[in-house]
Structure formats: C-alpha cells, structure tokens
Write a protein that holds these residues in place. Structure first.
Motif, PDB file in Angstrom:
ATOM      1  N   GLY A   1       0.847  -1.181   0.113  1.00 21.42           N
ATOM      2  CA  GLY A   1       0.070  -0.032   0.055  1.00 21.42           C
ATOM      3  C   GLY A   1       0.753   1.283  -0.090  1.00 21.42           C
ATOM      4  N   PHE A   2       0.228   2.399  -0.079  1.00 26.39           N
ATOM      5  CA  PHE A   2       0.853   3.551  -0.130  1.00 26.39           C
ATOM      6  C   PHE A   2       0.401   4.769   0.876  1.00 26.39           C
TER       7      PHE A   2
ATOM      8  N   GLN B   1       4.593   0.943   0.888  1.00 22.65           N
ATOM      9  CA  GLN B   1       4.952  -0.233   2.065  1.00 22.65           C
ATOM     10  C   GLN B   1       4.448  -1.694   1.402  1.00 22.65           C
ATOM     11  N   PHE B   2       5.232  -2.574   2.133  1.00 20.14           N
ATOM     12  CA  PHE B   2       5.106  -3.972   1.551  1.00 20.14           C
ATOM     13  C   PHE B   2       5.337  -4.722   3.026  1.00 20.14           C
TER      14      PHE B   2
ATOM     15  N   VAL C   1      -1.160   0.373   8.596  1.00 16.83           N
ATOM     16  CA  VAL C   1      -1.252   1.545   8.978  1.00 16.83           C
ATOM     17  C   VAL C   1      -2.580   2.180   8.430  1.00 16.83           C
ATOM     18  N   GLY C   2      -3.024   3.430   8.824  1.00 14.93           N
ATOM     19  CA  GLY C   2      -3.926   4.347   8.261  1.00 14.93           C
ATOM     20  C   GLY C   2      -3.720   4.755   6.627  1.00 14.93           C
ATOM     21  N   GLY C   3      -4.408   4.567   5.712  1.00 14.90           N
ATOM     22  CA  GLY C   3      -3.906   5.078   4.377  1.00 14.90           C
ATOM     23  C   GLY C   3      -3.787   3.868   3.556  1.00 14.90           C
ATOM     24  N   MET C   4      -3.789   2.426   4.199  1.00 14.29           N
ATOM     25  CA  MET C   4      -3.577   1.377   3.323  1.00 14.29           C
ATOM     26  C   MET C   4      -4.730   0.641   2.955  1.00 14.29           C
ATOM     27  N   SER C   5      -5.964   1.209   3.422  1.00  9.34           N
ATOM     28  CA  SER C   5      -7.139   0.662   2.867  1.00  9.34           C
ATOM     29  C   SER C   5      -7.357   0.553   1.613  1.00  9.34           C
TER      30      SER C   5
ATOM     31  N   GLY D   1      -9.013  -3.610   4.541  1.00  6.58           N
ATOM     32  CA  GLY D   1      -9.725  -2.692   4.916  1.00  6.58           C
ATOM     33  C   GLY D   1      -9.486  -1.971   6.135  1.00  6.58           C
ATOM     34  N   MET D   2      -9.409  -2.853   7.342  1.00  7.19           N
ATOM     35  CA  MET D   2      -9.204  -2.071   8.638  1.00  7.19           C
ATOM     36  C   MET D   2      -8.679  -2.697   9.557  1.00  7.19           C
TER      37      MET D   2
END
Length: 238
Positions: free
Chosen positions: A48-49, A59-60, A84-88, A104-105
């Motif tokens: 995610g980013f 991030q991986f 972390v938040g932002g990877m949803s 998701g969360m």
C-alpha cells in the motif's frame, strides 16, 4: 476512462476499472485469486501507499491469517500484519502473488466503525466484534488484527432477466475451455432472443438484448480470462 461499480451498502467496497492513457500499462497487474485457498496460518502480503509528510510512501508488509469469519460489511479475513491508516483498499496477496482479499481496516477501526451496527449483527458476528473490542482494550496495538474483504473467484451472480441459466457457461470458462464456452455463449444469446429454433440472430435481436444478461456474460468472460476476453475488452480494442 474509468468505470466505478458501487457495491451494495452492506459491503464496504467499490470497484474502479480504468483504461490507461496509453494502450498498455507500465506496470504488471496482479492476478486475481480466491480466498477459499486461505486457511489459518497462511502467509499473506499487503502492498500500500499511506501518506506520510504529505507524500505517498510505499509499504510492503507480511502477515499471517489469524481467522476466517464473516463480519458485517463484507469483511471475512483476519490477519496479523503491521498495517497503518492509508493502506485501506490495498491488495492482500497469497504466497503465489494472487490477490485473495482487499485490505480494509484494523481491529481499532472495526470497533470504531461497527459500534453502531451491534444491534443488527448475528450472534457469531457479535462474538467476532466483541473479540476485536477485547484485543483493542487489553493488547498493545501491534497485536491487534487487520481485516480484509475476501475475494472469491466464483462470486459473480448468475443473474438473468430472461431466466437463462449460465451455470454451464461459467463451468466451461472456469475450466479454460474457450471454444466450447464461445459456442455456449452463442447458444444462450439465441435463447435470450427467443431464436433457438432459427439458430441465428437478427440485428434487431442484438439491439434488444437484456442489459442485465449482457452484463453477466461479460463479467464471466472477463473474470475467467483474467481480463483478456469479454464485451468490454472488445469495445476497448475497437
């Protein structure tokens, strides 16, 4: 060009399909897998980013499946991973690199977002929710779990406005029998048009096809061919 498909309100997900400005993307697409292949202890990977200091940071992370359950709003795969938040919305991939869920969360977000839904949850869902509450209240943050919406490759609803059964077409496509599936597609199209005895279609038959049925046929072809075949793919080529 982008197409947005909004899922029912009880599923926390939307699907955005886009066509790149150029005819080919400069990055490979991940293959879609199935969450049915997961079990407790299976390794998963999330890419995610999240935004940090005003910019996207790649991030991986690796994690392990901790539970397969059914929570509200479509969530069904729990895993222990440092998200972390932002990877949803990030893809959750298995060891083969296939996408098996959409991240998701975390438990913290589950507790915050689902607290108002407790009255409508089933007994098993309330139990899962309460476990999340206990983890958040009693454990350090890194030991809470994250949740994803599972992807099941056979989840395409075989809906038809004309009562046509698409089971055979789906099975042929799942087995990769493209020629047989092509003949079966024409057969169901004849049935849709009421032209089975004539065994050929007129221009007005094509113009009056059910949009719902065309959507079902298209989604089946796109799904099982990994985006190589389907009416929408042909439209993009033309």
């Amino acid at each position: 060009m982008a197409k947005v498909e909004i899922f029912p309100s009880d599923i926390d997900l939307a699907l955005v399909t886009f066509q790149p400005e150029r005819r080919s993307c400069n990055y490979p697409a991940l293959k879609k897998g199935s969450s049915d292949n997961l079990k407790k202890g299976s390794s998963i990977y999330i890419s995610g980013f999240p935004i940090r200091d005003g910019r996207l940071v790649s991030q991986f992370v690796r994690g392990d499946v901790s539970g397969l359950d059914k929570l509200a709003r479509g969530y069904g795969v729990a895993y222990q991973a440092l998200t972390v938040g932002g990877m949803s919305g990030a893809p959750v991939a298995d060891v083969k690199g296939e996408v098996v869920a959409v991240h998701g969360m975390s438990d913290v977000e589950v507790v915050k977002n689902f607290v108002s839904l407790q009255g409508s949850l089933s007994e098993s869902q309330r139990s899962t929710f309460q476990q999340a509450v206990e983890r958040v209240e009693t454990a350090v943050q890194r030991w809470t779990f994250s949740w994803g919406i599972p992807i099941k490759i056979n989840d395409i609803p075989l809906v038809s406005a004309k009562g046509v059964d698409y089971t055979k077409l789906r099975n042929l496509l799942a087995e990769g029998k493209w020629t047989e599936a092509d003949f079966e597609t024409y057969r169901v199209m004849e049935k849709l048009a009421g032209r089975e005895s004539e065994e050929w279609l007129r221009a007005e038959d094509v113009e009056n096809f059910s949009c719902q049925d065309l959507g079902t046929i298209d989604k089946l072809w796109v799904e099982y061919s990994n985006g190589k075949f389907g009416y929408c793919v042909q439209k993009q080529i033309y």
